[in-house]
Scaffold this motif. Structure first.
Motif, PDB file in Angstrom:
ATOM      1  N   GLY A   1       0.815  -1.212   0.000  1.00  0.00           N
ATOM      2  CA  GLY A   1       0.000   0.000   0.000  1.00  0.00           C
ATOM      3  C   GLY A   1       0.846   1.258   0.000  1.00  0.00           C
ATOM      4  O   GLY A   1       0.548   2.222  -0.715  1.00  0.00           O
ATOM      5  N   THR A   2       1.927   1.261   0.762  1.00  0.00           N
ATOM      6  CA  THR A   2       2.824   2.416   0.785  1.00  0.00           C
ATOM      7  C   THR A   2       3.503   2.608  -0.562  1.00  0.00           C
ATOM      8  O   THR A   2       3.606   3.731  -1.068  1.00  0.00           O
TER       9      THR A   2
ATOM     10  N   LEU B   1       0.978   3.973  -2.990  1.00  0.00           N
ATOM     11  CA  LEU B   1       0.691   5.373  -2.703  1.00  0.00           C
ATOM     12  C   LEU B   1       1.804   6.272  -3.225  1.00  0.00           C
ATOM     13  O   LEU B   1       1.540   7.305  -3.853  1.00  0.00           O
TER      14      LEU B   1
ATOM     15  N   CYS C   1      -3.413   5.330  -6.343  1.00  0.00           N
ATOM     16  CA  CYS C   1      -3.815   5.915  -5.051  1.00  0.00           C
ATOM     17  C   CYS C   1      -5.092   5.237  -4.525  1.00  0.00           C
ATOM     18  O   CYS C   1      -5.219   5.013  -3.331  1.00  0.00           O
ATOM     19  N   ALA C   2      -6.008   4.902  -5.425  1.00  0.00           N
ATOM     20  CA  ALA C   2      -7.228   4.198  -5.005  1.00  0.00           C
ATOM     21  C   ALA C   2      -6.886   2.790  -4.493  1.00  0.00           C
ATOM     22  O   ALA C   2      -7.438   2.331  -3.483  1.00  0.00           O
TER      23      ALA C   2
ATOM     24  N   GLY D   1      -5.020   0.069   2.433  1.00  0.00           N
ATOM     25  CA  GLY D   1      -4.995   0.678   3.765  1.00  0.00           C
ATOM     26  C   GLY D   1      -6.252   0.362   4.557  1.00  0.00           C
ATOM     27  O   GLY D   1      -6.206   0.195   5.770  1.00  0.00           O
ATOM     28  N   ALA D   2      -7.375   0.277   3.867  1.00  0.00           N
ATOM     29  CA  ALA D   2      -8.626  -0.048   4.544  1.00  0.00           C
ATOM     30  C   ALA D   2      -8.656  -1.504   5.000  1.00  0.00           C
ATOM     31  O   ALA D   2      -9.274  -1.829   6.012  1.00  0.00           O
TER      32      ALA D   2
ATOM     33  N   ALA E   1      -4.037   1.901  -3.174  1.00  0.00           N
ATOM     34  CA  ALA E   1      -3.372   2.100  -1.872  1.00  0.00           C
ATOM     35  C   ALA E   1      -4.393   2.357  -0.781  1.00  0.00           C
ATOM     36  O   ALA E   1      -4.251   1.861   0.339  1.00  0.00           O
ATOM     37  N   GLY E   2      -5.429   3.128  -1.088  1.00  0.00           N
ATOM     38  CA  GLY E   2      -6.489   3.363  -0.109  1.00  0.00           C
ATOM     39  C   GLY E   2      -7.240   2.088   0.246  1.00  0.00           C
ATOM     40  O   GLY E   2      -7.578   1.855   1.410  1.00  0.00           O
ATOM     41  N   ALA E   3      -7.479   1.233  -0.770  1.00  0.00           N
ATOM     42  CA  ALA E   3      -8.153  -0.033  -0.513  1.00  0.00           C
ATOM     43  C   ALA E   3      -7.287  -0.945   0.357  1.00  0.00           C
ATOM     44  O   ALA E   3      -7.779  -1.595   1.286  1.00  0.00           O
TER      45      ALA E   3
ATOM     46  N   THR F   1      -4.146   8.010 -10.288  1.00  0.00           N
ATOM     47  CA  THR F   1      -5.422   7.919  -9.569  1.00  0.00           C
ATOM     48  C   THR F   1      -5.735   6.473  -9.203  1.00  0.00           C
ATOM     49  O   THR F   1      -6.166   6.180  -8.077  1.00  0.00           O
TER      50      THR F   1
END
Length: 125
Positions: A62-63, A66, A116-117, A123-124, A119-121, A113
């Motif tokens: 994820g990092t 990102l 980043c999406a 992270g969640a 990475a957000g997933a 984009t």
């Protein structure tokens, strides 16, 4: 103590000194402090060694996503686009190289984009 308390007791916690209990302890205290961290019969954890490894791999991925996504977004957004159409009198000349460059900038923004999406997933999770 009952046989169940002896089985779950790992000898941890503030109320345990050399295997003896001091103070008032409830069944929930025993369960949440001792039984959840108890090991199986062979000495291995119930969740195994996979949980920390999966967490570390997910966090690292994820990092990385990102950082790559931010770099791609910055590249696509901060670099100025080139003029595609150049007018020479009455004629409009299309610059194919500038058109490819502008499409590459758009692709950088799109990939950034998406990363980043992702990475957000991660992270969640």
């Amino acid at each position: 103590m009952s046989a169940r308390e002896l089985e779950c007791s790992c000898g941890r916690g503030p109320g345990v000194v050399r295997g003896k209990w001091y103070g008032v302890r409830s069944y929930l205290h025993l369960f949440y402090e001792d039984c959840t961290g108890a090991t199986g019969g062979d000495g291995s954890s119930p969740h195994g060694a996979w949980a920390p490894l999966i967490w570390k791999v997910t966090f690292s991925t994820g990092t990385l996503f990102l950082l790559a996504g931010v770099a791609a977004l910055a590249t696509g957004s901060l670099l100025p686009p080139k003029l595609e159409g150049v007018t020479a009198g009455e004629f409009v000349v299309l610059d194919a190289q500038a058109a490819r460059y502008n499409r590459a900038l758009g692709t950088c923004r799109l990939v950034g984009t998406a990363l980043c999406a992702a990475a957000g997933a991660l992270g969640a999770v």
